[in-house]
Design a protein around this motif. Structure first.
Motif, short mmCIF file in Angstrom:
data_model
loop_
_atom_site.label_atom_id
_atom_site.label_comp_id
_atom_site.label_asym_id
_atom_site.label_seq_id
_atom_site.Cartn_x
_atom_site.Cartn_y
_atom_site.Cartn_z
N ARG A 17 0.80 -1.22 0.00
CA ARG A 17 0.00 0.00 0.00
C ARG A 17 0.84 1.28 0.00
O ARG A 17 0.38 2.31 -0.45
N VAL A 46 -8.95 0.32 -9.61
CA VAL A 46 -8.85 -1.14 -9.59
C VAL A 46 -7.43 -1.58 -9.91
O VAL A 46 -6.84 -2.42 -9.22
N ARG A 49 -5.06 -0.85 -7.00
CA ARG A 49 -5.27 -1.79 -5.89
C ARG A 49 -4.63 -3.14 -6.21
O ARG A 49 -3.99 -3.76 -5.36
N LEU A 50 -4.76 -3.58 -7.45
CA LEU A 50 -4.12 -4.84 -7.85
C LEU A 50 -2.60 -4.74 -7.83
O LEU A 50 -1.92 -5.68 -7.43
N GLU A 52 -0.92 -2.90 -5.78
CA GLU A 52 -0.60 -3.00 -4.36
C GLU A 52 -0.56 -4.46 -3.90
O GLU A 52 0.36 -4.88 -3.20
N ILE A 53 -1.54 -5.24 -4.32
CA ILE A 53 -1.60 -6.66 -3.94
C ILE A 53 -0.43 -7.42 -4.56
O ILE A 53 0.19 -8.26 -3.90
N ARG A 105 -10.50 -7.11 2.22
CA ARG A 105 -10.14 -6.56 0.90
C ARG A 105 -8.91 -7.27 0.33
O ARG A 105 -8.85 -7.53 -0.86
N ASP A 106 -7.94 -7.58 1.20
CA ASP A 106 -6.75 -8.30 0.74
C ASP A 106 -7.13 -9.69 0.26
O ASP A 106 -6.68 -10.14 -0.80
N ILE A 108 -10.01 -10.83 -0.85
CA ILE A 108 -10.77 -10.76 -2.11
C ILE A 108 -9.84 -10.43 -3.27
O ILE A 108 -9.92 -11.05 -4.34
N ALA A 109 -8.95 -9.47 -3.08
CA ALA A 109 -8.04 -9.08 -4.16
C ALA A 109 -7.09 -10.21 -4.53
O ALA A 109 -6.85 -10.47 -5.70
N SER A 112 -9.16 -13.02 -6.20
CA SER A 112 -9.62 -12.58 -7.52
C SER A 112 -8.48 -12.55 -8.52
O SER A 112 -8.64 -12.99 -9.66
N SER A 113 -7.33 -12.05 -8.10
CA SER A 113 -6.20 -11.97 -9.03
C SER A 113 -5.67 -13.35 -9.37
O SER A 113 -5.17 -13.57 -10.47
#
Length: 137
Positions: A17, A46, A49-50, A52-53, A105-106, A108-109, A112-113
């Motif tokens: 982040r 979006v 955020r990706l 960051e992940i 959120r982490d 899910i990200a 999802s990724s």
């Protein structure tokens, strides 16, 4: 009680982040990243955020590979994280993740990724490839 592994992931997620704001101290980087994301048909929020992940995944992969404890995370060189982000295969970045995440959120990200290929205007060699190209340059 929080395990060392969960604490390690939280520190990796925090690093993910804070990296973009550090990069954005050079204003042209934010503009270029936004342009690239838009040219690939990815919403800026979006995409960021990706990114960051993916940075968190790269840091976590290096920490796990080197058996680094959460307490010693501050000793992890950013160059090792950068090498991990550009040199590891997608599945290597996903290995060793915690079973649960403190931040939904982490979770899910990450999930999802891992499960969703990125659809972009230009083909990219892997799901994480676009993030590498967008964040690093």
């Amino acid at each position: 009680m929080t395990s060392d592994h969960d604490t390690l992931w939280r520190r990796c997620a925090h690093l993910g982040r804070v990296l973009l704001p550090l990069l954005d101290q050079e204003p042209w980087r934010h503009d270029r990243r936004r342009e690239r994301l838009q040219s690939w048909g990815i919403d800026t929020a979006v995409g960021e955020r990706l990114i960051e992940i993916f940075a968190a995944l790269a840091a976590h992969a290096v920490a796990v590979d080197t058996s680094l404890s959460a307490a010693a995370f501050e000793t992890l060189p950013l160059s090792a994280v950068a090498d991990s982000a550009t040199g590891k295969q997608d599945f290597e970045l996903l290995a060793g993740l915690p079973d649960t995440f403190a931040d939904d959120r982490d979770e899910i990200a990450v999930k999802s990724s891992a499960c969703t290929p990125i659809r972009a205007a230009r083909p990219v060699s892997s799901s994480f490839g676009w993030a590498r190209k967008c964040a690093i340059r």
